[in-house]
Scaffold this motif. Structure first.
Motif, PDB file in Angstrom:
ATOM      1  N   LEU A   9       0.837  -1.203   0.000  1.00 20.71           N
ATOM      2  CA  LEU A   9       0.000   0.000   0.000  1.00 20.71           C
ATOM      3  C   LEU A   9       0.870   1.251   0.000  1.00 20.71           C
ATOM      4  O   LEU A   9       0.559   2.234  -0.677  1.00 20.71           O
ATOM      5  CB  LEU A   9      -0.942   0.021   1.210  1.00 20.71           C
ATOM      6  CG  LEU A   9      -2.118  -0.941   1.213  1.00 20.71           C
ATOM      7  CD1 LEU A   9      -2.952  -0.745   2.464  1.00 20.71           C
ATOM      8  CD2 LEU A   9      -2.975  -0.785  -0.024  1.00 20.71           C
ATOM      9  N   SER A  10       1.966   1.217   0.741  1.00 23.74           N
ATOM     10  CA  SER A  10       2.878   2.362   0.787  1.00 23.74           C
ATOM     11  C   SER A  10       3.525   2.594  -0.572  1.00 23.74           C
ATOM     12  O   SER A  10       3.676   3.744  -1.008  1.00 23.74           O
ATOM     13  CB  SER A  10       3.955   2.146   1.842  1.00 23.74           C
ATOM     14  OG  SER A  10       3.384   1.998   3.113  1.00 23.74           O
ATOM     15  N   LEU A  11       3.924   1.527  -1.234  1.00 23.52           N
ATOM     16  CA  LEU A  11       4.490   1.640  -2.572  1.00 23.52           C
ATOM     17  C   LEU A  11       3.472   2.248  -3.534  1.00 23.52           C
ATOM     18  O   LEU A  11       3.795   3.165  -4.300  1.00 23.52           O
ATOM     19  CB  LEU A  11       4.949   0.270  -3.085  1.00 23.52           C
ATOM     20  CG  LEU A  11       5.459   0.230  -4.519  1.00 23.52           C
ATOM     21  CD1 LEU A  11       6.770   0.990  -4.639  1.00 23.52           C
ATOM     22  CD2 LEU A  11       5.618  -1.209  -4.976  1.00 23.52           C
ATOM     23  N   ASN A  12       2.241   1.746  -3.485  1.00 26.63           N
ATOM     24  CA  ASN A  12       1.187   2.295  -4.332  1.00 26.63           C
ATOM     25  C   ASN A  12       0.955   3.771  -4.036  1.00 26.63           C
ATOM     26  O   ASN A  12       0.789   4.574  -4.953  1.00 26.63           O
ATOM     27  CB  ASN A  12      -0.118   1.512  -4.157  1.00 26.63           C
ATOM     28  CG  ASN A  12      -0.119   0.203  -4.900  1.00 26.63           C
ATOM     29  OD1 ASN A  12       0.682  -0.010  -5.799  1.00 26.63           O
ATOM     30  ND2 ASN A  12      -1.011  -0.684  -4.522  1.00 26.63           N
ATOM     31  N   ILE A  81      -7.744  -2.816  -0.040  1.00 26.49           N
ATOM     32  CA  ILE A  81      -7.966  -3.762  -1.142  1.00 26.49           C
ATOM     33  C   ILE A  81      -8.674  -3.068  -2.307  1.00 26.49           C
ATOM     34  O   ILE A  81      -8.281  -3.216  -3.467  1.00 26.49           O
ATOM     35  CB  ILE A  81      -8.786  -4.982  -0.655  1.00 26.49           C
ATOM     36  CG1 ILE A  81      -7.970  -5.803   0.342  1.00 26.49           C
ATOM     37  CG2 ILE A  81      -9.228  -5.843  -1.837  1.00 26.49           C
ATOM     38  CD1 ILE A  81      -8.774  -6.867   1.068  1.00 26.49           C
ATOM     39  N   MET A  82      -9.701  -2.303  -2.001  1.00 29.35           N
ATOM     40  CA  MET A  82     -10.447  -1.618  -3.053  1.00 29.35           C
ATOM     41  C   MET A  82      -9.570  -0.601  -3.796  1.00 29.35           C
ATOM     42  O   MET A  82      -9.642  -0.495  -5.018  1.00 29.35           O
ATOM     43  CB  MET A  82     -11.685  -0.907  -2.472  1.00 29.35           C
ATOM     44  CG  MET A  82     -12.696  -1.855  -1.853  1.00 29.35           C
ATOM     45  SD  MET A  82     -13.265  -3.142  -2.973  1.00 29.35           S
ATOM     46  CE  MET A  82     -14.142  -2.183  -4.166  1.00 29.35           C
ATOM     47  N   LEU A  83      -8.728   0.122  -3.062  1.00 24.01           N
ATOM     48  CA  LEU A  83      -7.843   1.091  -3.699  1.00 24.01           C
ATOM     49  C   LEU A  83      -6.738   0.409  -4.490  1.00 24.01           C
ATOM     50  O   LEU A  83      -6.207   0.986  -5.444  1.00 24.01           O
ATOM     51  CB  LEU A  83      -7.249   2.032  -2.658  1.00 24.01           C
ATOM     52  CG  LEU A  83      -8.245   3.003  -2.030  1.00 24.01           C
ATOM     53  CD1 LEU A  83      -7.626   3.700  -0.838  1.00 24.01           C
ATOM     54  CD2 LEU A  83      -8.740   4.002  -3.050  1.00 24.01           C
ATOM     55  N   SER A  84      -6.376  -0.799  -4.131  1.00 27.00           N
ATOM     56  CA  SER A  84      -5.382  -1.558  -4.890  1.00 27.00           C
ATOM     57  C   SER A  84      -5.959  -2.047  -6.209  1.00 27.00           C
ATOM     58  O   SER A  84      -5.220  -2.266  -7.172  1.00 27.00           O
ATOM     59  CB  SER A  84      -4.885  -2.747  -4.076  1.00 27.00           C
ATOM     60  OG  SER A  84      -4.231  -2.305  -2.918  1.00 27.00           O
ATOM     61  N   LEU A  85      -7.240  -2.215  -6.255  1.00 25.14           N
ATOM     62  CA  LEU A  85      -7.875  -2.639  -7.501  1.00 25.14           C
ATOM     63  C   LEU A  85      -7.910  -1.515  -8.536  1.00 25.14           C
ATOM     64  O   LEU A  85      -8.076  -1.772  -9.722  1.00 25.14           O
ATOM     65  CB  LEU A  85      -9.282  -3.164  -7.221  1.00 25.14           C
ATOM     66  CG  LEU A  85      -9.327  -4.468  -6.424  1.00 25.14           C
ATOM     67  CD1 LEU A  85     -10.764  -4.837  -6.093  1.00 25.14           C
ATOM     68  CD2 LEU A  85      -8.641  -5.592  -7.167  1.00 25.14           C
ATOM     69  N   GLY A 111      -0.840  -3.380  -8.310  1.00 26.15           N
ATOM     70  CA  GLY A 111      -2.191  -3.326  -7.754  1.00 26.15           C
ATOM     71  C   GLY A 111      -2.718  -4.710  -7.415  1.00 26.15           C
ATOM     72  O   GLY A 111      -3.324  -4.920  -6.367  1.00 26.15           O
ATOM     73  N   GLY A 112      -2.468  -5.653  -8.300  1.00 22.10           N
ATOM     74  CA  GLY A 112      -2.913  -7.023  -8.052  1.00 22.10           C
ATOM     75  C   GLY A 112      -2.222  -7.656  -6.863  1.00 22.10           C
ATOM     76  O   GLY A 112      -2.855  -8.331  -6.050  1.00 22.10           O
TER      77      GLY A 112
END
Length: 128
Positions: A9-12, A81-85, A111-112
């Motif tokens: 999440l931090s990387l994203n 999870i939703m923001l990673s999608l 993201g996946g």
């Protein structure tokens, strides 16, 4: 699993924050550099601004999801999870709409991975 999820999440967040700032506040130079054009049309400029601000909003929500996840909050994990999608789907949209696989390789993978790590962490948390 929690550390892996928070790391992804931090990387994203870092990547989306960087590109969001560049597209929002330095639109012409940033887009022209990647597309080898001298001047953007008004619609290209507007699309870049919209995409940049959506990345900044995603950045802010990712920071909030990281905060909630560190507090062991189930809604924080689900939000992560939703923001990673979002970048996961972005890669496929770019593939089908603008016919480039650049986003598919970079954004969809990160993201996946984050979405899968979040799902596994949520599942492990619910089993305990």
């Amino acid at each position: 699993m929690k550390k892996a999820f928070i790391s992804l999440l931090s990387l994203n967040a870092a990547i989306q924050g960087f590109f969001g700032v560049q597209l929002t506040f330095n639109t012409n130079a940033f887009v022209a550099k990647f597309n080898n054009v001298q001047q953007l049309t008004q619609i290209e400029f507007n699309q870049s601004m919209f995409f940049g601000t959506s990345l900044l909003m995603s950045f802010v929500l990712l920071i909030y999801a990281i905060y909630l996840t560190t507090k062991e909050s189930k809604p924080g994990i689900i939000l992560g999870i939703m923001l990673s999608l979002y970048p996961f789907a972005l890669g496929f949209f770019a593939l089908f709409l603008i016919h480039t696989s650049d986003f598919l390789v970079f954004d969809s993978i990160r993201g996946g991975l984050a979405a899968v790590a979040g799902y596994l962490y949520l599942r492990k948390r619910n089993l305990n």
